[in-house]
Each structure stands twice: as C-alpha cells, then as structure tokens.
Write an enzyme that holds these catalytic residues in place. Structure first.
Site, mmCIF file in Angstrom:
data_model
loop_
_atom_site.group_PDB
_atom_site.id
_atom_site.type_symbol
_atom_site.label_atom_id
_atom_site.label_comp_id
_atom_site.label_asym_id
_atom_site.label_seq_id
_atom_site.Cartn_x
_atom_site.Cartn_y
_atom_site.Cartn_z
ATOM 1 N N GLY A 55 0.674 -1.167 -0.217
ATOM 2 C CA GLY A 55 0.018 -0.017 -0.007
ATOM 3 C C GLY A 55 0.790 1.273 0.087
ATOM 4 O O GLY A 55 2.041 1.177 0.437
ATOM 5 N N GLN A 66 3.238 9.801 1.150
ATOM 6 C CA GLN A 66 4.510 9.099 1.249
ATOM 7 C C GLN A 66 5.574 9.359 0.069
ATOM 8 O O GLN A 66 6.697 9.087 0.116
ATOM 9 C CB GLN A 66 4.224 7.746 1.451
ATOM 10 C CG GLN A 66 3.665 7.091 2.638
ATOM 11 C CD GLN A 66 3.359 5.862 2.659
ATOM 12 O OE1 GLN A 66 2.384 5.217 2.477
ATOM 13 N NE2 GLN A 66 4.404 5.008 3.382
ATOM 14 N N CYS A 97 6.400 -0.105 7.465
ATOM 15 C CA CYS A 97 6.043 1.235 6.532
ATOM 16 C C CYS A 97 7.307 1.659 5.805
ATOM 17 O O CYS A 97 8.287 1.628 6.304
ATOM 18 C CB CYS A 97 5.639 2.232 7.658
ATOM 19 S SG CYS A 97 5.026 3.725 6.505
ATOM 20 N N LEU A 98 6.951 1.752 4.672
ATOM 21 C CA LEU A 98 7.949 2.082 3.584
ATOM 22 C C LEU A 98 8.535 3.605 4.077
ATOM 23 O O LEU A 98 9.586 3.751 3.788
ATOM 24 C CB LEU A 98 7.367 2.190 2.240
ATOM 25 C CG LEU A 98 6.890 1.114 1.569
ATOM 26 C CD1 LEU A 98 6.177 1.475 0.174
ATOM 27 C CD2 LEU A 98 8.086 0.369 1.481
ATOM 28 N N HIS A 158 -3.902 1.486 8.010
ATOM 29 C CA HIS A 158 -2.651 2.159 7.852
ATOM 30 C C HIS A 158 -2.553 3.091 6.971
ATOM 31 O O HIS A 158 -2.047 4.376 7.307
ATOM 32 C CB HIS A 158 -1.464 0.760 7.638
ATOM 33 C CG HIS A 158 -0.213 1.302 7.413
ATOM 34 N ND1 HIS A 158 0.711 0.976 8.633
ATOM 35 C CD2 HIS A 158 0.407 2.110 6.525
ATOM 36 C CE1 HIS A 158 1.872 1.656 8.291
ATOM 37 N NE2 HIS A 158 1.670 2.365 6.877
ATOM 38 N N GLU A 159 -3.254 3.098 5.693
ATOM 39 C CA GLU A 159 -2.915 3.887 4.635
ATOM 40 C C GLU A 159 -3.672 5.211 4.936
ATOM 41 O O GLU A 159 -3.265 6.194 4.633
ATOM 42 C CB GLU A 159 -3.475 3.322 3.369
ATOM 43 C CG GLU A 159 -2.465 2.316 3.024
ATOM 44 C CD GLU A 159 -1.013 2.489 3.005
ATOM 45 O OE1 GLU A 159 -0.782 3.389 2.643
ATOM 46 O OE2 GLU A 159 -0.314 1.509 3.310
ATOM 47 N N HIS A 184 -2.203 7.591 7.130
ATOM 48 C CA HIS A 184 -1.342 8.696 6.657
ATOM 49 C C HIS A 184 -1.757 9.911 6.158
ATOM 50 O O HIS A 184 -0.939 10.815 6.001
ATOM 51 C CB HIS A 184 -0.634 7.954 5.203
ATOM 52 C CG HIS A 184 0.606 6.793 5.780
ATOM 53 N ND1 HIS A 184 1.676 7.250 6.397
ATOM 54 C CD2 HIS A 184 0.692 5.833 5.432
ATOM 55 C CE1 HIS A 184 2.602 6.351 6.547
ATOM 56 N NE2 HIS A 184 2.196 5.304 5.983
#
Ligand code: ZN
Length: 169
Positions: A46, A51, A98-99, A140-141, A144
């Site tokens: 995702g 991000q 997380c990226l 999670h997304e 953000h």
C-alpha cells in the site's frame, strides 16, 4: 509512468493532514499511475500520496485478499478521498512496517473489519468492505492522510532481526 521517491520520517509532509482531492483530471491519473508503479517497485502492499510528498487524500493498495490461498491474485485498489465509515467491534494485534519508517516494525491494534467509502479515479463513488490484513492495510494507509504513523499507535516498536519477514506499507 514515473517512479517517485518515497519520503521517510521525519519529513513534515508525513505529519500533515492531507487535502481532499477535488479535480479528477489528467494530473490525478498520472499521480495514481506513478503511485502504483512506486508501490510495486518498493515493493509494498500500500501507498498513500503523502508518502511520495503529495499532501492529497489518495491511497493505492495491492493485496491478495485470500490469505489461505497463496495463488490468489492480488487485487488493486485505488481510493480517492477514502473514509472509514464502519468498523467491527473486534480488534486484533498485528505486526506492521512502513515504507516511510525504514528499519522499524511495531505491533498495532486494528479493527478486524472496516467499510471504506471514497471515489475511484474518475470521481465515481465506491465502497469497499475489507477484512483481516486488507482491513489493516486500509487503516494504515488512511492514517497517513491524517499525518498518523503506525509507530504512534503501536503498543511496542522494535528493529526486526535479519531474515524476519517485514510487512511494508
Ligand atoms: Zn505506511
């Protein structure tokens, strides 16, 4: 399509509330395609627009819903202006990465089911019912877009040992 650079903490854009998308134009579609390519290349399951440094309410997710079946085809979700409109009572702990937070994972309590409303890339309303890990990815997304990072919610955070599987979104 262009690969975009994934920004990492402590980039301020990751801490801002993202803006609602109002124009469903060519620029938005280019941004969506770039996000999909960047997510696949990372690789991650995702990606939220902040991000890649874009403070807009837009997420992409690619995940095979059926965890029991390893051959299940991953499904791509593009959700503009996503909103969680319904949640289960039940929650479950799971390990997230997380990226944008390299080198850390954490245990986070999430709803086991969520209903997400939003729009597709053409601006048409969509509704998605997600369960299990997919529900976790959506939560999670969408966090953000509010400037929230999984480490804010984690009951504990640690550096994974080499060879440990690290979920990345
Ligand atoms: Zn993330």
């Amino acid at each position: 399509m262009t690969l975009r650079e994934i920004v990492t903490v402590p980039a301020p854009v990751l801490r801002r509330k993202a803006h609602k998308v109002t124009e469903f134009d060519k620029d938005l579609n280019v941004l969506i395609d770039d996000m999909i390519e960047t997510m696949r290349e990372a690789p991650g399951v995702g990606l939220a627009a902040p991000q890649i440094g874009v403070p807009q309410r837009l997420i992409v997710i690619e995940y095979a819903e059926d965890e029991e079946n390893e051959d299940a085809e991953p499904r791509l979700y593009v959700v503009v202006n996503p909103e969680i409109v319904q949640t289960s009572e039940e929650t479950v702990l799971g390990v997230e990465g997380c990226l944008s937070v390299p080198g850390l994972v954490g245990e986070v309590d999430r709803f086991t089911e969520v209903v997400v409303r939003g729009q597709n890339r053409r601006g048409q309303p969509i509704k998605i019912k997600a369960q299990g890990w997919l529900a976790r990815i959506f939560q999670h997304e969408i966090d953000h877009l509010e400037g929230v990072i999984f480490t804010d919610r984690a009951t504990r955070v640690w550096k994974p040992k080499e060879g440990d599987p690290v979920p990345r979104d």
